[in-house]
Structure formats: C-alpha cells, structure tokens
Design an enzyme around this catalytic site. Structure first.
Site, PDB file in Angstrom:
ATOM      1  N   GLU A   1       0.731  -1.140  -0.001  1.00  0.00           N
ATOM      2  CA  GLU A   1      -0.143  -0.121   0.118  1.00  0.00           C
ATOM      3  C   GLU A   1       0.683   1.271  -0.076  1.00  0.00           C
ATOM      4  OE1 GLU A   1      -3.078  -0.488  -0.490  1.00  0.00           O
ATOM      5  OE2 GLU A   1      -3.801  -2.467   0.401  1.00  0.00           O
TER       6      GLU A   1
ATOM      7  N   HIS B   1      -2.434   1.912   8.412  1.00  0.00           N
ATOM      8  CA  HIS B   1      -3.706   1.122   8.011  1.00  0.00           C
ATOM      9  C   HIS B   1      -3.585   0.145   8.853  1.00  0.00           C
ATOM     10  CE1 HIS B   1      -6.240  -1.240   5.434  1.00  0.00           C
ATOM     11  NE2 HIS B   1      -5.006  -2.150   5.257  1.00  0.00           N
TER      12      HIS B   1
ATOM     13  N   HIS C   1      -6.990  -3.186  10.339  1.00  0.00           N
ATOM     14  CA  HIS C   1      -8.285  -3.567  10.225  1.00  0.00           C
ATOM     15  C   HIS C   1      -9.189  -3.776  11.588  1.00  0.00           C
ATOM     16  CE1 HIS C   1      -6.015  -6.104   6.801  1.00  0.00           C
ATOM     17  NE2 HIS C   1      -6.105  -4.747   6.667  1.00  0.00           N
TER      18      HIS C   1
ATOM     19  N   GLU D   1     -16.595  11.540  23.432  1.00  0.00           N
ATOM     20  CA  GLU D   1     -15.056  11.775  22.936  1.00  0.00           C
ATOM     21  C   GLU D   1     -15.222  12.013  21.386  1.00  0.00           C
ATOM     22  OE1 GLU D   1     -13.071   8.286  24.047  1.00  0.00           O
ATOM     23  OE2 GLU D   1     -11.239   9.431  23.746  1.00  0.00           O
TER      24      GLU D   1
ATOM     25  N   HIS E   1     -12.737  -4.134   4.808  1.00  0.00           N
ATOM     26  CA  HIS E   1     -11.278  -4.477   4.906  1.00  0.00           C
ATOM     27  C   HIS E   1     -10.836  -3.420   6.080  1.00  0.00           C
ATOM     28  CE1 HIS E   1      -7.389  -4.016   2.459  1.00  0.00           C
ATOM     29  NE2 HIS E   1      -7.260  -3.859   3.659  1.00  0.00           N
TER      30      HIS E   1
HETATM   31  O1  2HA Z   1      -0.539  -4.691   4.211  1.00  0.00           O
HETATM   32  O2  2HA Z   1      -3.318  -4.675   5.132  1.00  0.00           O
HETATM   33  O3  2HA Z   1      -4.349  -3.989   2.504  1.00  0.00           O
HETATM   34  C1  2HA Z   1      -1.481  -5.611   4.033  1.00  0.00           C
HETATM   35  C2  2HA Z   1      -2.807  -5.071   4.101  1.00  0.00           C
HETATM   36  C3  2HA Z   1      -3.244  -4.489   2.535  1.00  0.00           C
HETATM   37 ZN    ZN Z   2      -5.577  -3.825   4.682  1.00  0.00          ZN
END
Ligand code: 2HA
Ligand code: ZN
Length: 280
Positions: A118, A141, A143, A171, A212
């Site tokens: 990414e 990033h 999840h 908050e 995602h």
């Molecule tokens: O790096 O999360 O979106 C692995 C991920 C791709």
């Molecule tokens: Zn990811």
C-alpha cells in the site's frame, strides 16, 4: 558527537511499539496493516548507518512531490506480530529518489524486503495531507474489527456513519470533528484505491475502506493511532448495543453535540451536526 545506530532511534522504537499494539488489538492479523512515518534529513543525518544506499526500489507511482523525503515504513508481507523482534528485517528507511519513481533503501529490509504493497496509497495520502497540514507525518492502515463489521450493516454514507460514531461516546466528535470519510469497496494494493483514499483525505483524516479496514493520518504515531482507536471504540459500543437488542432508549442528541463543540472549541462538519435521531 556520539554516533548511534538507527535501530536505537526513537523512530524505530515507536514503530516497534505501535505495530505490537496494533497486533495485540487484533487489528492486524497475519500481514495485515501498514504504517509509514515521514522523517526529515535533519532527523536521520546523524545516525552512523543510514548514509549508504543499499538498494534502489521501484515505486509504482510518481511520488516526485516527495523527492528527498524519508519514510520509515513497514514491509510488504510482514507480520506485525514480528516487527518488535525483527525491526531491521520487517521495516525499512527509504528516501524518495529524485525521479519520484523509486526509493533508495538506507536501512532495514535486510532480507531483501520492500515497502508495503500500500506504499503508493500511503505516499498519495501523505502528499494530500501535507498540502493541508505541513506537520503531517504518519499514515496508518489497519483492520479494526468493529468498524469493518459496521461497513456491512450501516449504509456507506459518510454523514450516517460519522453521526453514529459521534453519538456512541462524547469523545468522538472532539477527536474527529470533521467526521469520517468512506470510499467504495475497491481492490487493495492498487493505485486506484490510493487515489480514492487520497481524494477523501482532502476533507478527512480517517478514511474507511469498506469490508477491509481504515486509513488514519496525523502529525505523530500517537495522533494517527488515537484517531483510529477512538473511532473503533465508538464502533465497539455500537456493536455492543446491537448485541443488547439494538434499540436506543437514549442518545447523545444533536444539541449535546453542539454543546461538546462549544466546550472544546471545535468546529465540527456542519453538514453532519443535525439529522436523524437514533431513538425511534
Ligand atoms: O498490508 O493490509 O491492505 C496488508 C494490507 C493490505
Ligand atoms: Zn489491509
């Protein structure tokens, strides 16, 4: 002057700690997630082991606007579970080359690794946020479970999702007064998803990737992580409410949101300040 090794820098220490936190939260299973931290020449120049270019790594995007900029970044395919113990293998310090289409590796990725898949999305996001806030440093990033779950049950409408998250705890509106951006579902690791994310970053510091994960930004690792954990906490409260039957008998009202804005001198997104009540 005493020269030190880059592995002993606060930057690597912070990266080791945050990737561990993200893993322990359950937001970065296997090789999920990626983090990049922008550094300046001044911040890296005094380390004894970052002067030699080890390799040149192509970037699938023209990042010429960032030429000469340094990033400490997590590696593609690497497990956040392992970064703490193997920072020199699972992260790398790169400098965007003059042509913008490649990066010089100065430290790390010592088994032949490369920046996250990414990385173009990170670079596009850095460029966009730097145009708004020169102190922009971090793209993160991950999840987060409850936020991702909400993208299956809540309409993918920024106003709807932002207002729900604002109303789950006092908050939220203080931490992300602009609300939360959403892109359509897209294939990860592509420049298209990077472009869509960066476009949203003109208005938001948090952008949801439906089904995602999330992209968070900030002037520090604490700031980017703080944004994500606050949004995810709100999502967890929402999920818990659903498991308690999902019927709202009370809520943080629009008037309460307005009072929070006044008390904390923030300027929330005016389009999101009034709307449907959660109490039916
Ligand atoms: O790096 O999360 O979106 C692995 C991920 C791709
Ligand atoms: Zn990811």
């Amino acid at each position: 002057m005493i020269l030190t090794k880059f592995i002993e820098s606060t930057y690597v220490t912070e990266m080791r700690k945050i990737t561990s936190h993200l893993y322990e939260h359950g937001w970065d299973e296997r090789n999920g997630g990626n983090v990049s931290l922008r550094l300046t020449e001044d911040e890296v120049k005094d380390f004894e082991d970052v002067h030699e270019v080890k390799r040149n790594i192509p970037i699938d995007f023209d990042a010429v606007e960032l030429k000469g900029t340094y990033f400490l970044v997590t590696g593609t395919g690497r497990y956040f579970k392992n970064v703490y113990d193997f920072p020199e293998r699972d992260t790398g310090l790169v400098k965007i080359a003059a042509d913008g289409k490649s990066a010089d590796l100065l430290w790390g990725f010592n088994d032949g690794g490369q920046p996250t898949s990414e990385f173009p999305a990170h670079l596009m996001t850095h460029i966009k946020r730097l145009g708004i806030d020169p102190s922009q440093r971090v793209v993160m990033h991950c999840h987060p479970t409850n936020l991702v779950a909400m993208t299956f049950t809540v309409p993918l409408v920024e106003k709807t999702l932002s207002r729900i998250l604002w109303k789950m705890q006092a908050e939220s509106i203080v931490v992300f007064p602009e609300g939360i951006g959403i892109i359509p579902y897209m294939t990860p690791g592509t420049n298209d998803i990077g472009e869509a994310t960066a476009e949203k970053m003109a208005d938001y510091r948090l952008v949801v990737w439906p089904h995602h994960g999330i992209f968070g930004t900030g002037d520090s690792i604490d700031e980017a992580f703080g944004l994500i954990e606050t949004a995810e906490k709100a999502a967890m409260i929402y999920t818990t409410i659903q498991s308690q039957g999902g019927k709202f008998l009370a809520e943080i009202t629009d008037k309460d949101l307005e009072n929070l804005a006044k008390r904390f001198s923030i300027h929330p997104n005016p389009d999101f300040l009034t709307g449907d009540s959660l109490v039916k």
